[in-house]
Design an enzyme around this catalytic site. Structure first.
Site, PDB file in Angstrom:
ATOM      1  CB  ALA A   1       6.069   2.096  -9.477  1.00  0.00           C
TER       2      ALA A   1
ATOM      3  CG  PHE B   1       1.588  -1.357   0.334  1.00  0.00           C
ATOM      4  CD1 PHE B   1       0.436  -2.112   0.430  1.00  0.00           C
ATOM      5  CD2 PHE B   1       1.542  -0.040   0.757  1.00  0.00           C
ATOM      6  CE1 PHE B   1      -0.740  -1.582   0.932  1.00  0.00           C
ATOM      7  CE2 PHE B   1       0.374   0.516   1.259  1.00  0.00           C
ATOM      8  CZ  PHE B   1      -0.766  -0.257   1.350  1.00  0.00           C
TER       9      PHE B   1
ATOM     10  CG  ASN C   1       0.137   3.846   8.888  1.00  0.00           C
ATOM     11  OD1 ASN C   1      -0.226   2.750   8.452  1.00  0.00           O
ATOM     12  ND2 ASN C   1      -0.723   4.750   9.321  1.00  0.00           N
TER      13      ASN C   1
ATOM     14  CB  CYS D   1      -3.455   7.150   7.424  1.00  0.00           C
ATOM     15  SG  CYS D   1      -5.067   7.026   8.200  1.00  0.00           S
TER      16      CYS D   1
ATOM     17  CE  LYS E   1      -7.806   2.951   0.319  1.00  0.00           C
ATOM     18  NZ  LYS E   1      -7.190   2.027   1.255  1.00  0.00           N
TER      19      LYS E   1
ATOM     20  CE  LYS F   1      -3.409  11.550  10.630  1.00  0.00           C
ATOM     21  NZ  LYS F   1      -3.344  10.859  11.874  1.00  0.00           N
TER      22      LYS F   1
ATOM     23  NE  ARG G   1      -9.040  12.492   5.389  1.00  0.00           N
ATOM     24  CZ  ARG G   1      -9.067  11.679   6.446  1.00  0.00           C
ATOM     25  NH1 ARG G   1      -8.729  12.140   7.635  1.00  0.00           N
ATOM     26  NH2 ARG G   1      -9.427  10.427   6.329  1.00  0.00           N
TER      27      ARG G   1
ATOM     28  CD  GLU H   1      -9.208  -0.295  13.588  1.00  0.00           C
ATOM     29  OE1 GLU H   1      -9.809  -0.500  14.645  1.00  0.00           O
ATOM     30  OE2 GLU H   1      -9.032  -1.170  12.714  1.00  0.00           O
TER      31      GLU H   1
ATOM     32  CG  LEU I   1      -9.948   1.255   9.781  1.00  0.00           C
ATOM     33  CD1 LEU I   1     -10.191   2.207   8.636  1.00  0.00           C
ATOM     34  CD2 LEU I   1     -11.201   1.104  10.607  1.00  0.00           C
TER      35      LEU I   1
HETATM   36  C1  UDX Z   1      -3.281   3.144   5.536  1.00  0.00           C
HETATM   37  C2  UDX Z   1      -2.791   1.806   6.102  1.00  0.00           C
HETATM   38  O1  UDX Z   1      -2.733   0.831   5.069  1.00  0.00           O
HETATM   39  C3  UDX Z   1      -3.714   1.347   7.214  1.00  0.00           C
HETATM   40  O2  UDX Z   1      -3.254   0.138   7.785  1.00  0.00           O
HETATM   41  C4  UDX Z   1      -3.787   2.435   8.266  1.00  0.00           C
HETATM   42  O3  UDX Z   1      -4.675   2.070   9.306  1.00  0.00           O
HETATM   43  C5  UDX Z   1      -4.231   3.753   7.646  1.00  0.00           C
HETATM   44  O4  UDX Z   1      -3.361   4.106   6.579  1.00  0.00           O
HETATM   45  P1  UDX Z   1      -5.198   3.873   3.832  1.00  0.00           P
HETATM   46  O5  UDX Z   1      -4.780   5.296   4.071  1.00  0.00           O
HETATM   47  O6  UDX Z   1      -6.649   3.538   3.814  1.00  0.00           O
HETATM   48  O7  UDX Z   1      -4.537   2.902   4.924  1.00  0.00           O
HETATM   49  O8  UDX Z   1      -4.610   3.479   2.405  1.00  0.00           O
HETATM   50  P2  UDX Z   1      -3.610   2.417   1.792  1.00  0.00           P
HETATM   51  O9  UDX Z   1      -4.374   1.331   1.147  1.00  0.00           O
HETATM   52  O10 UDX Z   1      -2.549   2.017   2.745  1.00  0.00           O
HETATM   53  O11 UDX Z   1      -2.969   3.302   0.613  1.00  0.00           O
HETATM   54  C6  UDX Z   1      -2.258   4.496   0.939  1.00  0.00           C
HETATM   55  C7  UDX Z   1      -1.796   5.202  -0.299  1.00  0.00           C
HETATM   56  O12 UDX Z   1      -0.726   4.495  -0.886  1.00  0.00           O
HETATM   57  C8  UDX Z   1      -2.846   5.378  -1.395  1.00  0.00           C
HETATM   58  O13 UDX Z   1      -2.752   6.707  -1.899  1.00  0.00           O
HETATM   59  C9  UDX Z   1      -2.447   4.366  -2.448  1.00  0.00           C
HETATM   60  O14 UDX Z   1      -2.826   4.768  -3.732  1.00  0.00           O
HETATM   61  C10 UDX Z   1      -0.927   4.363  -2.292  1.00  0.00           C
HETATM   62  N1  UDX Z   1      -0.274   3.105  -2.712  1.00  0.00           N
HETATM   63  C11 UDX Z   1      -0.566   1.942  -2.082  1.00  0.00           C
HETATM   64  C12 UDX Z   1       0.670   3.123  -3.733  1.00  0.00           C
HETATM   65  O15 UDX Z   1       0.960   4.183  -4.320  1.00  0.00           O
HETATM   66  N2  UDX Z   1       1.292   1.966  -4.110  1.00  0.00           N
HETATM   67  C13 UDX Z   1       1.023   0.777  -3.502  1.00  0.00           C
HETATM   68  O16 UDX Z   1       1.634  -0.229  -3.879  1.00  0.00           O
HETATM   69  C14 UDX Z   1       0.053   0.768  -2.455  1.00  0.00           C
END
Ligand code: UDX
Length: 439
Positions: free
Chosen positions: A254, A251, A210, A262, A325, A265, A332, A150, A152
């Site tokens: 900064a 992504f 990831n 996710c 976020k 870990k 977590r 998955e 998501l």
């Molecule tokens: C992530 C993956 O995106 C997803 O596909 C997977 O299934 C689960 O892990 P999620 O943990 O919901 O999803 O968050 P994500 O939107 O990926 O953000 C992860 C972290 O990165 C957040 O703390 C966010 O603030 C940080 N982030 C994201 C940044 O610091 N900079 C960015 O440009 C993008």
């Protein structure tokens, strides 16, 4: 006859998956050993904040297709069983804790009917699916097991589940693939790419994706460190490199880095698994990705110290954001909360605001002070830290906010606020990766 589906584990992944699969027209039974979670879900209440999920859940329960139970006996007539339980980091190492996945398989294997398919969705160390499949066939030779990772994102869980950008299925035979094609017929009709893989590749797709995302974030945060040292601006740099379609602009934000249940870990469990496989060298770079990520938190603390003349004792520090976020109440491994805790430990009077996450955050860190009011958070603060980029923080009026604080010093840990507006209102703005604001 439409397939009947069971979903084992009703956390972020399972509750969302159950409601979404039900919305595709299937009968779904969601199972969890946590009785309070099941009681809430049965009443149409989602025990965490996820935009759109509660509405979908209530709608699906009303159709009669979606039900919940804490008894595994309720799954016996299902054709497909999705395992959606958690795989948190073990307490004494980097690896994933497989207790819940193993427990789910052991619980359902003797109960499920001949010809049914178990489908793992949890993020697991590569090799788990083959091991579980062998164990399942030992207990129930008429059943089968596939893996369907998955992808998501929290905050977009419903949309990502209903409209995934790809579907990946790890199978050992055509029948398993056909059954999964039946489940995802609507997505296939919408043209969602379908990738058939073997079991280990399907498991690896998830952790590889990831790891790539984590690497991209740490890459831009490493560039932020260089920009600070060299007098550059990482936000401009990110914009410029993002125009290259091979790099892409997503992504590359900064700031204080990644957290959540996710990415941190998963990269650690991946390193641990690579070590077991004798391939640790291949993932050594992830150790660096992890260190850059944790260093970003420390760099914010260093800025706070610098601005408060190295002495934090008794000083009021206002923190905007506790969730890892925006649009999530998940705390977590939240970088925001980690920074709050460390500043509190240095003697500061830390007050944290978050629009959704103060309850889970206060359960985790009861020693911190939380407030539902931004005004109360900022009142008489000697420094303000913007650490989770909720939309409401972007809409704050810097002139009104300045009247509340003792010192108009802002650290934008997410590089998201309109710096010139805040500066115009008289704020000293600091940000990671923007040398001109940190002198
Ligand atoms: C992530 C993956 O995106 C997803 O596909 C997977 O299934 C689960 O892990 P999620 O943990 O919901 O999803 O968050 P994500 O939107 O990926 O953000 C992860 C972290 O990165 C957040 O703390 C966010 O603030 C940080 N982030 C994201 C940044 O610091 N900079 C960015 O440009 C993008």
């Amino acid at each position: 006859m439409a397939l009947k589906i069971s979903v084992i584990g009703t956390g972020y992944l399972g509750a969302t998956h159950a409601a979404c699969i039900s919305s595709l027209g299937f009968d779904v039974i969601g199972i969890d050993t946590d009785a309070s979670k099941i009681a809430a879900l049965q009443n149409g209440k989602v025990p965490f904040f996820e935009p759109g999920l509660e509405e979908l859940l209530a709608e699906q329960i009303a159709t009669g297709r979606l039900t919940f139970s804490n008894s595994f006996d309720a799954i016996t007539d299902a054709d497909i069983h999705f395992i959606c339980v958690g795989t948190p980091q073990v307490k004494d190492g980097l690896a994933a804790d497989m207790t819940y996945v193993n427990g789910a398989l052991e619980a359902i294997a003797p109960l499920i009917k001949a010809g049914s398919l178990v489908v793992g969705k949890s993020t697991v160390p590569v090799g788990t699916a083959a091991r579980l499949r062998a164990r399942l066939l030992e207990i129930n030779p008429q059943a089968d097991l596939a893996w369907n990772p998955e992808f998501l994102r929290e905050g977009f869980a419903v949309d990502d589940t209903l409209h995934p950008n790809r579907l990946v299925v790890g199978v050992t035979n055509d029948r398993a693939e056909e059954l999964l094609k039946e489940v995802y017929a609507t997505n296939l009709g919408d043209g969602v790419p379908w990738v058939r893989a073997d079991l280990p590749t399907a498991e690896l797709v998830k952790v590889a994706a990831n790891s790539f995302l984590a690497t991209k974030i740490s890459f831009i945060n490493a560039m932020a460190e260089i920009c600070e040292a060299a007098g550059g601006d990482v936000t401009v740099l990110a914009k410029a490199i993002g125009y290259d379609p091979r790099i892409g602009s997503r992504f590359l934000q900064a700031g204080i880095g990644f957290g959540g249940g996710c990415l941190p870990k998963d990269i650690r469990a991946f390193m641990a698994r690579a070590g077991e496989l004798g391939a640790e060298q291949a993932l050594e770079f992830l150790r660096e990705v992890d260190s850059i990520n944790l260093r970003a938190r420390q760099r914010v603390i260093d800025l706070v110290r610098k601005d408060l003349s190295q002495d934090l004792v008794g000083k009021k520090v206002a923190i905007l954001g506790a969730a890892f976020k925006p649009d999530s109440d998940d705390v977590r491994d939240s970088p925001a909360l980690d920074i709050a805790v460390q500043i509190h430990a240095a003697g500061a009077n830390v007050v944290v605001h978050d629009p959704k996450a103060t309850i889970p955050a206060s359960k985790r860190f009861p020693a911190l002070t939380f407030t539902e009011s931004i005004e109360e958070c900022l009142k008489d603060a000697e420094i303000v830290l913007h650490l989770t980029e909720w939309k409401i923080y972007g809409e704050l009026d810097p002139v009104v906010m300045k009247a509340l604080v003792k010192n108009p010093i802002l650290i934008d840990g997410r590089n998201m606020l309109d710096r010139s507006e805040w500066q115009k209102a008289g704020w000293h703005v600091r940000a990671l990766g923007r040398a001109d604001t940190n002198r």
